[in-house]
Design a protein around this motif. Structure first.
Motif, PDB file in Angstrom:
ATOM      1  N   ALA A  82     -17.365  14.872   4.842  1.00 24.97           N
ATOM      2  CA  ALA A  82     -18.294  14.477   5.896  1.00 24.97           C
ATOM      3  C   ALA A  82     -18.730  15.743   6.615  1.00 24.97           C
ATOM      4  CB  ALA A  82     -17.613  13.516   6.867  1.00 24.97           C
ATOM      5  N   THR A  83     -19.986  15.779   7.031  1.00 26.32           N
ATOM      6  CA  THR A  83     -20.497  16.970   7.694  1.00 26.32           C
ATOM      7  C   THR A  83     -21.193  16.605   9.005  1.00 26.32           C
ATOM      8  OG1 THR A  83     -22.531  16.823   6.384  1.00 26.32           O
ATOM      9  CG2 THR A  83     -20.827  18.317   5.583  1.00 26.32           C
ATOM     10  N   ALA A  84     -21.079  17.512   9.959  1.00 29.56           N
ATOM     11  CA  ALA A  84     -21.776  17.362  11.236  1.00 29.56           C
ATOM     12  C   ALA A  84     -22.252  18.730  11.687  1.00 29.56           C
ATOM     13  CB  ALA A  84     -20.852  16.758  12.287  1.00 29.56           C
ATOM     14  N   VAL A  85     -23.407  18.752  12.338  1.00 29.90           N
ATOM     15  CA  VAL A  85     -23.941  19.983  12.921  1.00 29.90           C
ATOM     16  C   VAL A  85     -24.160  19.718  14.407  1.00 29.90           C
ATOM     17  CG1 VAL A  85     -25.825  21.659  12.903  1.00 29.90           C
ATOM     18  CG2 VAL A  85     -25.041  20.653  10.757  1.00 29.90           C
ATOM     19  N   ASN A  86     -23.511  20.534  15.229  1.00 30.97           N
ATOM     20  CA  ASN A  86     -23.596  20.387  16.686  1.00 30.97           C
ATOM     21  C   ASN A  86     -23.244  18.969  17.134  1.00 30.97           C
ATOM     22  OD1 ASN A  86     -24.415  23.088  16.857  1.00 30.97           O
ATOM     23  ND2 ASN A  86     -26.536  22.527  16.534  1.00 30.97           N
ATOM     24  N   GLY A  87     -22.228  18.389  16.468  1.00 37.33           N
ATOM     25  CA  GLY A  87     -21.747  17.064  16.849  1.00 37.33           C
ATOM     26  C   GLY A  87     -22.545  15.907  16.280  1.00 37.33           C
ATOM     27  N   GLU A  88     -23.574  16.182  15.502  1.00 41.02           N
ATOM     28  CA  GLU A  88     -24.417  15.133  14.930  1.00 41.02           C
ATOM     29  C   GLU A  88     -24.120  14.993  13.435  1.00 41.02           C
ATOM     30  OE1 GLU A  88     -29.093  14.649  13.864  1.00 41.02           O
ATOM     31  OE2 GLU A  88     -28.613  15.461  15.838  1.00 41.02           O
ATOM     32  N   PHE A  89     -23.703  13.780  13.018  1.00 44.85           N
ATOM     33  CA  PHE A  89     -23.395  13.504  11.614  1.00 44.85           C
ATOM     34  C   PHE A  89     -24.611  13.791  10.736  1.00 44.85           C
ATOM     35  CE2 PHE A  89     -23.473  10.394   8.090  1.00 44.85           C
ATOM     36  CZ  PHE A  89     -22.378  10.852   7.380  1.00 44.85           C
ATOM     37  N   VAL A  90     -24.364  14.455   9.601  1.00 50.20           N
ATOM     38  CA  VAL A  90     -25.424  14.723   8.629  1.00 50.20           C
ATOM     39  C   VAL A  90     -25.013  14.083   7.306  1.00 50.20           C
ATOM     40  CG1 VAL A  90     -26.760  16.475   7.410  1.00 50.20           C
ATOM     41  CG2 VAL A  90     -25.983  16.919   9.743  1.00 50.20           C
ATOM     42  N   PRO A  91     -25.698  13.009   6.880  1.00 53.36           N
ATOM     43  CA  PRO A  91     -25.345  12.377   5.608  1.00 53.36           C
ATOM     44  C   PRO A  91     -25.604  13.304   4.421  1.00 53.36           C
ATOM     45  CG  PRO A  91     -27.284  11.308   6.599  1.00 53.36           C
ATOM     46  CD  PRO A  91     -26.816  12.362   7.550  1.00 53.36           C
ATOM     47  N   ALA A  92     -24.884  13.070   3.343  1.00 55.24           N
ATOM     48  CA  ALA A  92     -24.991  13.932   2.154  1.00 55.24           C
ATOM     49  C   ALA A  92     -26.436  14.061   1.685  1.00 55.24           C
ATOM     50  CB  ALA A  92     -24.102  13.393   1.038  1.00 55.24           C
ATOM     51  N   ARG A 146     -31.675  22.345   8.211  1.00 55.85           N
ATOM     52  CA  ARG A 146     -31.661  23.795   8.397  1.00 55.85           C
ATOM     53  C   ARG A 146     -30.652  24.165   9.474  1.00 55.85           C
ATOM     54  NH1 ARG A 146     -35.362  26.067   5.422  1.00 55.85           N
ATOM     55  NH2 ARG A 146     -35.449  28.036   6.519  1.00 55.85           N
ATOM     56  N   LEU A 147     -30.003  25.305   9.284  1.00 58.59           N
ATOM     57  CA  LEU A 147     -29.048  25.814  10.258  1.00 58.59           C
ATOM     58  C   LEU A 147     -29.702  26.942  11.050  1.00 58.59           C
ATOM     59  CD1 LEU A 147     -25.827  25.892   8.063  1.00 58.59           C
ATOM     60  CD2 LEU A 147     -26.536  24.145   9.708  1.00 58.59           C
ATOM     61  N   ALA A 148     -29.222  27.131  12.276  1.00 59.64           N
ATOM     62  CA  ALA A 148     -29.768  28.164  13.151  1.00 59.64           C
ATOM     63  C   ALA A 148     -28.629  28.934  13.793  1.00 59.64           C
ATOM     64  CB  ALA A 148     -30.649  27.528  14.221  1.00 59.64           C
ATOM     65  N   GLU A 149     -28.951  30.113  14.277  1.00 57.97           N
ATOM     66  CA  GLU A 149     -27.984  30.965  14.979  1.00 57.97           C
ATOM     67  C   GLU A 149     -27.230  30.140  16.030  1.00 57.97           C
ATOM     68  OE1 GLU A 149     -26.265  34.753  15.862  1.00 57.97           O
ATOM     69  OE2 GLU A 149     -27.838  34.423  14.397  1.00 57.97           O
ATOM     70  N   GLY A 150     -25.901  30.224  15.996  1.00 59.91           N
ATOM     71  CA  GLY A 150     -25.081  29.546  16.996  1.00 59.91           C
ATOM     72  C   GLY A 150     -24.715  28.112  16.677  1.00 59.91           C
ATOM     73  N   ASP A 151     -25.222  27.554  15.570  1.00 61.45           N
ATOM     74  CA  ASP A 151     -24.867  26.171  15.224  1.00 61.45           C
ATOM     75  C   ASP A 151     -23.366  26.033  14.999  1.00 61.45           C
ATOM     76  OD1 ASP A 151     -27.368  25.014  15.408  1.00 61.45           O
ATOM     77  OD2 ASP A 151     -27.752  25.014  13.250  1.00 61.45           O
ATOM     78  N   ARG A 152     -22.848  24.857  15.341  1.00 59.28           N
ATOM     79  CA  ARG A 152     -21.441  24.522  15.108  1.00 59.28           C
ATOM     80  C   ARG A 152     -21.388  23.472  13.993  1.00 59.28           C
ATOM     81  NH1 ARG A 152     -22.363  23.098  19.939  1.00 59.28           N
ATOM     82  NH2 ARG A 152     -21.374  21.082  19.676  1.00 59.28           N
ATOM     83  N   VAL A 153     -20.788  23.861  12.882  1.00 53.05           N
ATOM     84  CA  VAL A 153     -20.707  22.982  11.713  1.00 53.05           C
ATOM     85  C   VAL A 153     -19.273  22.504  11.555  1.00 53.05           C
ATOM     86  CG1 VAL A 153     -21.049  22.832   9.211  1.00 53.05           C
ATOM     87  CG2 VAL A 153     -22.586  24.255  10.599  1.00 53.05           C
ATOM     88  N   GLU A 154     -19.120  21.205  11.322  1.00 51.55           N
ATOM     89  CA  GLU A 154     -17.808  20.628  11.018  1.00 51.55           C
ATOM     90  C   GLU A 154     -17.866  20.057   9.607  1.00 51.55           C
ATOM     91  OE1 GLU A 154     -15.073  20.690  12.972  1.00 51.55           O
ATOM     92  OE2 GLU A 154     -16.183  21.750  14.526  1.00 51.55           O
ATOM     93  N   VAL A 155     -16.866  20.379   8.809  1.00 48.81           N
ATOM     94  CA  VAL A 155     -16.741  19.851   7.447  1.00 48.81           C
ATOM     95  C   VAL A 155     -15.375  19.190   7.369  1.00 48.81           C
ATOM     96  CG1 VAL A 155     -16.765  20.372   4.990  1.00 48.81           C
ATOM     97  CG2 VAL A 155     -18.172  21.742   6.553  1.00 48.81           C
ATOM     98  N   LEU A 156     -15.379  17.887   7.161  1.00 49.34           N
ATOM     99  CA  LEU A 156     -14.135  17.120   7.183  1.00 49.34           C
ATOM    100  C   LEU A 156     -13.910  16.412   5.857  1.00 49.34           C
ATOM    101  CD1 LEU A 156     -14.783  15.484  10.650  1.00 49.34           C
ATOM    102  CD2 LEU A 156     -13.313  17.436  10.188  1.00 49.34           C
ATOM    103  N   ALA A 157     -12.721  16.591   5.303  1.00 46.02           N
ATOM    104  CA  ALA A 157     -12.346  15.888   4.075  1.00 46.02           C
ATOM    105  C   ALA A 157     -11.644  14.586   4.454  1.00 46.02           C
ATOM    106  CB  ALA A 157     -11.416  16.750   3.230  1.00 46.02           C
ATOM    107  N   PRO A 158     -11.886  13.517   3.691  1.00 49.29           N
ATOM    108  CA  PRO A 158     -11.207  12.255   4.015  1.00 49.29           C
ATOM    109  C   PRO A 158      -9.701  12.378   3.856  1.00 49.29           C
ATOM    110  CG  PRO A 158     -12.526  12.053   2.008  1.00 49.29           C
ATOM    111  CD  PRO A 158     -12.747  13.429   2.545  1.00 49.29           C
ATOM    112  N   MET A 159      -8.973  11.696   4.707  1.00 49.04           N
ATOM    113  CA  MET A 159      -7.506  11.715   4.657  1.00 49.04           C
ATOM    114  C   MET A 159      -7.022  10.768   3.572  1.00 49.04           C
ATOM    115  SD  MET A 159      -6.551  13.871   6.942  1.00 49.04           S
ATOM    116  CE  MET A 159      -4.852  13.508   7.273  1.00 49.04           C
TER     117      MET A 159
END
Length: 66
Positions: free
Chosen positions: A33-43, A50-63
């Motif tokens: 699962a992916t999110a950019v700046n707290g917003e879910f991004v579907p596959a 697009r990503l920009a300077e300072g973006d916060r990306v989260e990449v989460l694998a299912p448990m």
């Protein structure tokens, strides 16, 4: 190159999209699962996100497990 944050860690990234970042992290084929700046991004939207300077990306694998 831009400075972004991936799972809380600073990183320099030379691409432009979330899909390119996942490829660089060797996670392009992984079920994550992916999110950019707290917003879910579907596959299906990763190639257009697009990503920009300072973006916060989260990449989460299912448990797994129980």
């Amino acid at each position: 190159w831009m400075k972004i944050e991936v799972n809380g860690e600073p990183r320099e990234f030379g691409g432009s999209t979330l899909e390119e970042l996942l490829r660089e992290l060797a996670l392009a084929e992984a079920r994550v699962a992916t999110a950019v700046n707290g917003e879910f991004v579907p596959a299906a939207a990763r190639a257009q996100r697009r990503l920009a300077e300072g973006d916060r990306v989260e990449v989460l694998a299912p448990m797994q497990g129980g």
